[in-house]
Motif scaffolding. Structure first.
Motif, PDB file in Angstrom:
ATOM      1  N   GLN A  69     -69.822  49.364  83.474  1.00 34.85           N
ATOM      2  CA  GLN A  69     -69.318  48.438  84.492  1.00 34.85           C
ATOM      3  C   GLN A  69     -68.326  47.425  83.917  1.00 34.85           C
ATOM      4  O   GLN A  69     -67.686  46.705  84.664  1.00 34.85           O
ATOM      5  CB  GLN A  69     -70.489  47.699  85.138  1.00 34.85           C
ATOM      6  N   PHE A  70     -68.182  47.385  82.596  1.00 32.02           N
ATOM      7  CA  PHE A  70     -67.356  46.363  81.955  1.00 32.02           C
ATOM      8  C   PHE A  70     -65.974  46.876  81.572  1.00 32.02           C
ATOM      9  O   PHE A  70     -65.792  48.065  81.315  1.00 32.02           O
ATOM     10  CB  PHE A  70     -68.051  45.822  80.695  1.00 32.02           C
ATOM     11  N   SER A  73     -68.126  37.165  75.622  1.00 30.77           N
ATOM     12  CA  SER A  73     -67.693  38.314  76.414  1.00 30.77           C
ATOM     13  C   SER A  73     -68.848  38.770  77.309  1.00 30.77           C
ATOM     14  O   SER A  73     -69.988  38.871  76.856  1.00 30.77           O
ATOM     15  CB  SER A  73     -67.309  39.434  75.448  1.00 30.77           C
ATOM     16  N   PRO A  74     -68.559  39.088  78.574  1.00 30.37           N
ATOM     17  CA  PRO A  74     -69.618  39.621  79.446  1.00 30.37           C
ATOM     18  C   PRO A  74     -70.272  40.879  78.872  1.00 30.37           C
ATOM     19  O   PRO A  74     -71.470  41.089  79.048  1.00 30.37           O
ATOM     20  CB  PRO A  74     -68.880  39.917  80.758  1.00 30.37           C
ATOM     21  N   LEU A  75     -69.497  41.708  78.184  1.00 32.32           N
ATOM     22  CA  LEU A  75     -70.075  42.894  77.550  1.00 32.32           C
ATOM     23  C   LEU A  75     -71.154  42.491  76.554  1.00 32.32           C
ATOM     24  O   LEU A  75     -72.253  43.049  76.554  1.00 32.32           O
ATOM     25  CB  LEU A  75     -68.996  43.720  76.844  1.00 32.32           C
ATOM     26  N   TYR A 115     -74.304  41.215  78.121  1.00 28.68           N
ATOM     27  CA  TYR A 115     -75.087  42.351  78.600  1.00 28.68           C
ATOM     28  C   TYR A 115     -75.822  43.034  77.439  1.00 28.68           C
ATOM     29  O   TYR A 115     -77.013  43.338  77.536  1.00 28.68           O
ATOM     30  CB  TYR A 115     -74.169  43.344  79.321  1.00 28.68           C
TER      31      TYR A 115
END
Length: 159
Positions: free
Chosen positions: A6-7, A104-106, A109
């Motif tokens: 999703q990233f 980072s959103p990654l 997660y």
């Protein structure tokens, strides 16, 4: 269930890269630095990549300057360093942050889905490694001291 697919991230040229491009691949995601005691791991990461890329492994390196300011260079300088010193042929992405409000959103997660020692969320140092299966699920987190070669059997089992 969400997955890493999703990233999107940025490559070293600042272009967006959707991680959906890696569906069906086993990923070893690593936060890296050029002036760290663990920097020689680039050589073992490249060896893993060469050994397993035809079977579906991709190593993704994410330079980070959050630990001892050990990655001060520009994205271009980092690319040159990796190629000249270690012959890196796997993707080295744009520099990012792995901890804190600018993380980072990654990596947020990854940390949520694979905790560290004593179930800690934060990444403690450069060369923390995350193994991700073909479906984009985080399978395991490895400490910076873990040599990439010691992950080979886990990668092979997934391919």
């Amino acid at each position: 269930m969400s997955t890493i697919h999703q990233f999107s991230v940025s490559n070293a040229q600042g272009q967006p890269v959707s991680l959906t491009d890696y569906k069906g691949k086993v990923l070893l995601i690593v936060n890296t630095a050029s002036a760290c005691g663990f920097t020689p791991q680039y050589q073992e990461l490249e060896q893993l990549y060469q050994r397993f890329k035809a079977k579906g492994l991709v190593v993704l390196a994410f330079p980070c300057n959050q630990f001892g300011a050990q990655e001060p260079g520009t994205d271009n300088e980092i690319q040159q360093f990796c190629q000249l010193n270690y012959g890196v042929s796997f993707p080295v992405m744009a520099k990012l942050q792995v901890n804190g409000p600018e993380a980072s959103p990654l990596f947020a997660y990854l940390k949520d889905n694979a905790r560290g020692l004593l179930k800690t969320r934060a990444i403690k140092w450069n060369f923390t490694k995350f193994l991700v299966n073909q479906q984009g699920e985080v399978v395991k987190r490895y400490a910076p001291r873990t040599k990439p070669a010691s992950i080979a059997s886990a990668i092979e089992d997934m391919l």
